[in-house]
Scaffold this motif. Structure first.
Motif, PDB file in Angstrom:
ATOM      1  N   PHE A 191       0.848  -1.183   0.000  1.00 25.61           N
ATOM      2  CA  PHE A 191       0.000   0.000   0.000  1.00 25.61           C
ATOM      3  C   PHE A 191       0.884   1.233   0.000  1.00 25.61           C
ATOM      4  O   PHE A 191       1.907   1.285   0.693  1.00 25.61           O
ATOM      5  N   ALA A 192       0.493   2.219  -0.779  1.00 23.39           N
ATOM      6  CA  ALA A 192       1.238   3.473  -0.823  1.00 23.39           C
ATOM      7  C   ALA A 192       1.057   4.206   0.504  1.00 23.39           C
ATOM      8  O   ALA A 192      -0.016   4.148   1.113  1.00 23.39           O
ATOM      9  N   PRO A 193       2.103   4.878   0.975  1.00 26.35           N
ATOM     10  CA  PRO A 193       1.962   5.632   2.222  1.00 26.35           C
ATOM     11  C   PRO A 193       0.947   6.764   2.044  1.00 26.35           C
ATOM     12  O   PRO A 193       0.781   7.298   0.948  1.00 26.35           O
ATOM     13  N   CYS A 194       0.281   7.097   3.122  1.00 21.83           N
ATOM     14  CA  CYS A 194      -0.710   8.174   3.052  1.00 21.83           C
ATOM     15  C   CYS A 194      -0.776   8.890   4.396  1.00 21.83           C
ATOM     16  O   CYS A 194      -0.187   8.458   5.378  1.00 21.83           O
ATOM     17  N   ILE A 195      -1.491   9.985   4.400  1.00 24.24           N
ATOM     18  CA  ILE A 195      -1.682  10.770   5.626  1.00 24.24           C
ATOM     19  C   ILE A 195      -3.160  10.724   5.968  1.00 24.24           C
ATOM     20  O   ILE A 195      -4.019  10.966   5.126  1.00 24.24           O
ATOM     21  N   LEU A 196      -3.446  10.411   7.200  1.00 23.68           N
ATOM     22  CA  LEU A 196      -4.816  10.373   7.678  1.00 23.68           C
ATOM     23  C   LEU A 196      -4.997  11.528   8.658  1.00 23.68           C
ATOM     24  O   LEU A 196      -4.331  11.585   9.698  1.00 23.68           O
ATOM     25  N   TRP A 197      -5.862  12.468   8.304  1.00 21.99           N
ATOM     26  CA  TRP A 197      -6.121  13.602   9.189  1.00 21.99           C
ATOM     27  C   TRP A 197      -7.144  13.172  10.228  1.00 21.99           C
ATOM     28  O   TRP A 197      -8.260  12.799   9.896  1.00 21.99           O
ATOM     29  N   CYS A 198      -6.783  13.228  11.504  1.00 22.11           N
ATOM     30  CA  CYS A 198      -7.685  12.857  12.594  1.00 22.11           C
ATOM     31  C   CYS A 198      -8.412  14.065  13.159  1.00 22.11           C
ATOM     32  O   CYS A 198      -9.301  13.933  13.983  1.00 22.11           O
ATOM     33  N   GLN A 199      -8.010  15.239  12.734  1.00 19.32           N
ATOM     34  CA  GLN A 199      -8.655  16.490  13.126  1.00 19.32           C
ATOM     35  C   GLN A 199      -8.898  17.286  11.856  1.00 19.32           C
ATOM     36  O   GLN A 199      -8.543  16.842  10.762  1.00 19.32           O
ATOM     37  N   ASP A 200      -9.484  18.461  11.985  1.00 22.66           N
ATOM     38  CA  ASP A 200      -9.681  19.295  10.805  1.00 22.66           C
ATOM     39  C   ASP A 200      -8.342  19.577  10.155  1.00 22.66           C
ATOM     40  O   ASP A 200      -7.347  19.850  10.841  1.00 22.66           O
ATOM     41  N   PRO A 253      -5.404  21.485   8.633  1.00 22.76           N
ATOM     42  CA  PRO A 253      -4.981  22.880   8.856  1.00 22.76           C
ATOM     43  C   PRO A 253      -5.015  23.682   7.562  1.00 22.76           C
ATOM     44  O   PRO A 253      -4.866  23.148   6.464  1.00 22.76           O
ATOM     45  N   ASP A 254      -5.248  24.999   7.709  1.00 19.68           N
ATOM     46  CA  ASP A 254      -5.284  25.882   6.536  1.00 19.68           C
ATOM     47  C   ASP A 254      -3.928  25.945   5.857  1.00 19.68           C
ATOM     48  O   ASP A 254      -3.827  25.979   4.630  1.00 19.68           O
ATOM     49  N   ILE A 255      -2.883  25.976   6.658  1.00 14.14           N
ATOM     50  CA  ILE A 255      -1.532  26.013   6.121  1.00 14.14           C
ATOM     51  C   ILE A 255      -0.938  24.608   6.283  1.00 14.14           C
ATOM     52  O   ILE A 255      -0.828  24.097   7.391  1.00 14.14           O
ATOM     53  N   SER A 256      -0.542  24.030   5.171  1.00 14.09           N
ATOM     54  CA  SER A 256      -0.021  22.672   5.202  1.00 14.09           C
ATOM     55  C   SER A 256       1.321  22.617   5.950  1.00 14.09           C
ATOM     56  O   SER A 256       2.209  23.436   5.709  1.00 14.09           O
ATOM     57  N   PRO A 257       1.496  21.665   6.865  1.00 15.51           N
ATOM     58  CA  PRO A 257       2.755  21.534   7.579  1.00 15.51           C
ATOM     59  C   PRO A 257       3.827  20.839   6.731  1.00 15.51           C
ATOM     60  O   PRO A 257       4.960  20.677   7.173  1.00 15.51           O
TER      61      PRO A 257
END
Length: 53
Positions: free
Chosen positions: A35-44, A46-50
């Protein structure tokens, strides 16, 4: 495919009564799909990407 262990066969028979499902389950464990790595947002999100883009 190499022969699965007796313990795996026993657990599979307890989990699934259908032989096709047992075969698919064993195959998925013996030959996992990458599986390709991914990011799962557990909160809203953010407006500015980290992350740098």
């Amino acid at each position: 495919m190499e022969k699965p262990s007796n313990l795996l066969l026993k657990v599979t028979r307890q989990l699934f009564t259908n032989v096709d499902e047992q075969t698919k389950f064993i195959d998925a464990l013996v030959h996992p799909q990458p599986f390709a790595p991914c990011i799962l947002w557990c909160q809203d999100k953010p407006d500015i990407s980290p992350f740098n883009m």
